[in-house]
Design a protein around this motif. Structure first.
Motif, PDB file in Angstrom:
ATOM      1  N   ILE A 115       2.997   4.992  -4.216  1.00 14.42           N
ATOM      2  CA  ILE A 115       4.141   5.905  -4.303  1.00 14.42           C
ATOM      3  C   ILE A 115       5.228   5.508  -3.309  1.00 14.42           C
ATOM      4  O   ILE A 115       6.405   5.844  -3.472  1.00 14.42           O
ATOM      5  CB  ILE A 115       3.679   7.365  -4.073  1.00 14.42           C
ATOM      6  CG1 ILE A 115       2.651   7.746  -5.138  1.00 14.42           C
ATOM      7  CG2 ILE A 115       4.839   8.338  -4.117  1.00 14.42           C
ATOM      8  CD1 ILE A 115       3.132   7.613  -6.562  1.00 14.42           C
ATOM      9  N   ALA A 116       4.840   4.810  -2.263  1.00 15.78           N
ATOM     10  CA  ALA A 116       5.804   4.290  -1.288  1.00 15.78           C
ATOM     11  C   ALA A 116       5.225   3.022  -0.679  1.00 15.78           C
ATOM     12  O   ALA A 116       4.002   2.858  -0.608  1.00 15.78           O
ATOM     13  CB  ALA A 116       6.092   5.318  -0.196  1.00 15.78           C
ATOM     14  N   ASP A 117       6.098   2.117  -0.267  1.00 11.97           N
ATOM     15  CA  ASP A 117       5.646   0.885   0.367  1.00 11.97           C
ATOM     16  C   ASP A 117       5.045   1.181   1.737  1.00 11.97           C
ATOM     17  O   ASP A 117       5.334   2.221   2.346  1.00 11.97           O
ATOM     18  CB  ASP A 117       6.807  -0.098   0.518  1.00 11.97           C
ATOM     19  CG  ASP A 117       7.278  -0.631  -0.825  1.00 11.97           C
ATOM     20  OD1 ASP A 117       6.496  -0.589  -1.792  1.00 11.97           O
ATOM     21  OD2 ASP A 117       8.452  -1.068  -0.898  1.00 11.97           O
ATOM     22  N   GLU A 118       4.256   0.244   2.228  1.00 13.77           N
ATOM     23  CA  GLU A 118       3.539   0.453   3.491  1.00 13.77           C
ATOM     24  C   GLU A 118       4.478   0.705   4.656  1.00 13.77           C
ATOM     25  O   GLU A 118       4.146   1.448   5.586  1.00 13.77           O
ATOM     26  CB  GLU A 118       2.645  -0.756   3.778  1.00 13.77           C
ATOM     27  CG  GLU A 118       1.657  -0.548   4.910  1.00 13.77           C
ATOM     28  CD  GLU A 118       0.607  -1.638   4.968  1.00 13.77           C
ATOM     29  OE1 GLU A 118      -0.327  -1.490   5.778  1.00 13.77           O
ATOM     30  OE2 GLU A 118       0.704  -2.616   4.208  1.00 13.77           O
ATOM     31  N   ASN A 119       5.661   0.101   4.641  1.00 12.53           N
ATOM     32  CA  ASN A 119       6.597   0.254   5.756  1.00 12.53           C
ATOM     33  C   ASN A 119       7.560   1.426   5.566  1.00 12.53           C
ATOM     34  O   ASN A 119       8.440   1.639   6.394  1.00 12.53           O
ATOM     35  CB  ASN A 119       7.397  -1.039   5.960  1.00 12.53           C
ATOM     36  CG  ASN A 119       8.221  -1.414   4.728  1.00 12.53           C
ATOM     37  OD1 ASN A 119       8.079  -0.790   3.678  1.00 12.53           O
ATOM     38  ND2 ASN A 119       9.080  -2.408   4.876  1.00 12.53           N
ATOM     39  N   GLU A 120       7.391   2.195   4.497  1.00  9.52           N
ATOM     40  CA  GLU A 120       8.284   3.332   4.257  1.00  9.52           C
ATOM     41  C   GLU A 120       7.713   4.603   4.871  1.00  9.52           C
ATOM     42  O   GLU A 120       6.501   4.767   5.013  1.00  9.52           O
ATOM     43  CB  GLU A 120       8.525   3.507   2.754  1.00  9.52           C
ATOM     44  CG  GLU A 120       9.362   2.369   2.171  1.00  9.52           C
ATOM     45  CD  GLU A 120       9.663   2.541   0.693  1.00  9.52           C
ATOM     46  OE1 GLU A 120      10.804   2.253   0.296  1.00  9.52           O
ATOM     47  OE2 GLU A 120       8.749   2.935  -0.072  1.00  9.52           O
ATOM     48  N   SER A 121       8.578   5.513   5.217  1.00  2.73           N
ATOM     49  CA  SER A 121       8.215   6.720   5.962  1.00  2.73           C
ATOM     50  C   SER A 121       7.512   7.754   5.089  1.00  2.73           C
ATOM     51  O   SER A 121       7.539   7.681   3.849  1.00  2.73           O
ATOM     52  CB  SER A 121       9.472   7.357   6.547  1.00  2.73           C
ATOM     53  OG  SER A 121      10.306   7.846   5.498  1.00  2.73           O
ATOM     54  N   ASP A 122       6.905   8.739   5.757  1.00  3.68           N
ATOM     55  CA  ASP A 122       6.288   9.853   5.037  1.00  3.68           C
ATOM     56  C   ASP A 122       7.327  10.626   4.242  1.00  3.68           C
ATOM     57  O   ASP A 122       7.024  11.185   3.178  1.00  3.68           O
ATOM     58  CB  ASP A 122       5.585  10.796   6.025  1.00  3.68           C
ATOM     59  CG  ASP A 122       4.284  10.212   6.566  1.00  3.68           C
ATOM     60  OD1 ASP A 122       3.711   9.322   5.903  1.00  3.68           O
ATOM     61  OD2 ASP A 122       3.848  10.640   7.646  1.00  3.68           O
ATOM     62  N   GLU A 123       8.545  10.666   4.751  1.00  2.00           N
ATOM     63  CA  GLU A 123       9.616  11.384   4.056  1.00  2.00           C
ATOM     64  C   GLU A 123       9.929  10.717   2.712  1.00  2.00           C
ATOM     65  O   GLU A 123      10.138  11.400   1.698  1.00  2.00           O
ATOM     66  CB  GLU A 123      10.871  11.444   4.927  1.00  2.00           C
ATOM     67  CG  GLU A 123      10.778  12.371   6.131  1.00  2.00           C
ATOM     68  CD  GLU A 123       9.825  11.882   7.218  1.00  2.00           C
ATOM     69  OE1 GLU A 123       9.218  12.725   7.912  1.00  2.00           O
ATOM     70  OE2 GLU A 123       9.659  10.639   7.344  1.00  2.00           O
ATOM     71  N   ILE A 124       9.951   9.394   2.708  1.00  2.19           N
ATOM     72  CA  ILE A 124      10.189   8.673   1.454  1.00  2.19           C
ATOM     73  C   ILE A 124       9.008   8.866   0.507  1.00  2.19           C
ATOM     74  O   ILE A 124       9.185   9.076  -0.702  1.00  2.19           O
ATOM     75  CB  ILE A 124      10.441   7.171   1.725  1.00  2.19           C
ATOM     76  CG1 ILE A 124      11.780   6.996   2.448  1.00  2.19           C
ATOM     77  CG2 ILE A 124      10.416   6.368   0.426  1.00  2.19           C
ATOM     78  CD1 ILE A 124      12.079   5.566   2.853  1.00  2.19           C
ATOM     79  N   PHE A 125       7.799   8.809   1.064  1.00  3.09           N
ATOM     80  CA  PHE A 125       6.614   9.068   0.243  1.00  3.09           C
ATOM     81  C   PHE A 125       6.716  10.443  -0.407  1.00  3.09           C
ATOM     82  O   PHE A 125       6.483  10.593  -1.624  1.00  3.09           O
ATOM     83  CB  PHE A 125       5.343   8.989   1.088  1.00  3.09           C
ATOM     84  CG  PHE A 125       4.126   9.526   0.380  1.00  3.09           C
ATOM     85  CD1 PHE A 125       3.427   8.736  -0.524  1.00  3.09           C
ATOM     86  CD2 PHE A 125       3.696  10.828   0.596  1.00  3.09           C
ATOM     87  CE1 PHE A 125       2.315   9.240  -1.206  1.00  3.09           C
ATOM     88  CE2 PHE A 125       2.595  11.336  -0.071  1.00  3.09           C
ATOM     89  CZ  PHE A 125       1.900  10.548  -0.973  1.00  3.09           C
ATOM     90  N   LEU A 126       7.050  11.463   0.363  1.00  2.02           N
ATOM     91  CA  LEU A 126       7.133  12.824  -0.153  1.00  2.02           C
ATOM     92  C   LEU A 126       8.216  12.936  -1.226  1.00  2.02           C
ATOM     93  O   LEU A 126       8.007  13.562  -2.267  1.00  2.02           O
ATOM     94  CB  LEU A 126       7.412  13.809   0.981  1.00  2.02           C
ATOM     95  CG  LEU A 126       7.504  15.291   0.585  1.00  2.02           C
ATOM     96  CD1 LEU A 126       6.193  15.757  -0.042  1.00  2.02           C
ATOM     97  CD2 LEU A 126       7.849  16.142   1.810  1.00  2.02           C
TER      98      LEU A 126
END
Length: 320
Positions: A115-126
């Protein structure tokens, strides 16, 4: 649109293997037999098309066909969940979620690391997770902190926001943190939601904290013991037995992860279940040394089950 009213059961939800023919093709008849094996062992539900199923090595159509085969074989006896995200843009993942849901599963599982790349933040994941939720109608969803392509843990603060959408009913937990497991369970209180721990290190502590159950690879080697611990983890009359089983989980942890899932297929084969050890996924070699260690572990398993009064359900599968 809110999700349909649904919830998953308390107990053991195995991460299913995929049987293959020696040619490498999916053994669909074997999959039906394997489904019955899990049910006979006392499983409360089934997780089809997961990492143990070698989901990344299956074609898109095989993922659909494997899931549908399991759903049809179960015929409503227990709920089935299956993975529905395999990478790519969120809108494309959403479309495959719909295709998997159309097979008749109870909920579709989302791989957190896709859902998000490993270097992306929890905010982007959410943000991405909520986009997926918005694009998948009222389909009940679950999240799986799968180690492949990378293990993305979902902090309890983020999980809270996902559960509050009313769409997330399942979480396959791999955080290995007693206190975080408690926080995750607490933030979902009042919702139709179940946390299923993947690691047997914390089996008893997670169950006592309020986990709905367990969903672990060990269930492909000794499912009867996983079912047993889900039943008796809080029974004061079985306290010593519970400690003994939990210690066994710890003692056997390293071996069951080696050459997996080949070693699981080997162990089922040794116990009389008709399954090939063919594995599409590239894993360590199942050496003669590993086979010997597993043979010895199977003896320990049989002894422990006899002590607990567990009757093995393998007899009917013995090759004539």
């Amino acid at each position: 649109m809110t999700a349909k009213t649904t919830s998953l059961p308390q107990g053991f939800i195995p991460v299913m293997l995929t049987p293959f023919l020696k040619t490498g093709a999916v053994d669909y008849e074997g999959l039906k037999t394997l489904t019955e094996f899990y049910l006979n062992a006392g499983s409360a539900g089934l997780f089809a098309t997961c990492l143990s199923s070698e989901m990344y090595e299956l074609s898109e159509q095989e993922r659909i066909d494997v899931t549908k085969t399991v759903v049809d074989q179960v015929a409503g006896r227990v709920p089935v969940v299956a993975t529905g995200t395999f990478g790519g843009p969120i809108d494309e993942q959403a479309e495959f979620v719909k295709r998997i849901y159309a097979t008749g599963v109870e909920a579709v599982i989302v791989i957190s690391g896709l859902i998000a790349d490993e270097n992306e933040s929890d905010e982007i994941f959410l943000k991405n997770a909520k986009e997926l939720i918005s694009l998948t109608d009222n389909i009940p969803l679950g999240f799986y902190e799968c180690p492949v392509p990378y293990k993305r843990l979902i902090p309890s603060t983020i999980l809270k926001e996902l559960v509050e959408t009313g769409r997330v009913i399942y979480h396959k937990d791999t955080c290995l943190d007693d206190e975080e497991v408690k926080r995750r369970i607490n933030v979902a209180e009042g919702y139709q939601f179940g946390l299923y721990d993947a690691y047997m290190v914390n089996a008893v502590s997670s169950l006592k904290a309020g986990a709905a159950g367990l969903s672990c690879i060990q269930g492909n080697i000794y499912p009867e013991l996983i079912v047993w611990i889900c039943k008796y983890f809080n029974d004061p009359e079985r306290e010593e037995d519970v400690k003994k089983v939990q210690q066994f989980f710890l003692d056997s942890m390293e071996l069951v992860h080696l050459a997996y899932p080949t070693i699981a297929k080997y162990s089922l084969q040794k116990r009389g279940f008709p399954i090939s050890t063919y594995t599409r996924r590239e894993v360590e070699e199942l050496t003669e040394e590993l086979k010997t260690e597993m043979d010895q572990l199977l003896i320990v398993i049989e002894k422990l089950q006899n002590e607990l009064g567990i009757t093995s359900n393998f007899t009917e599968y013995l090759v004539k």
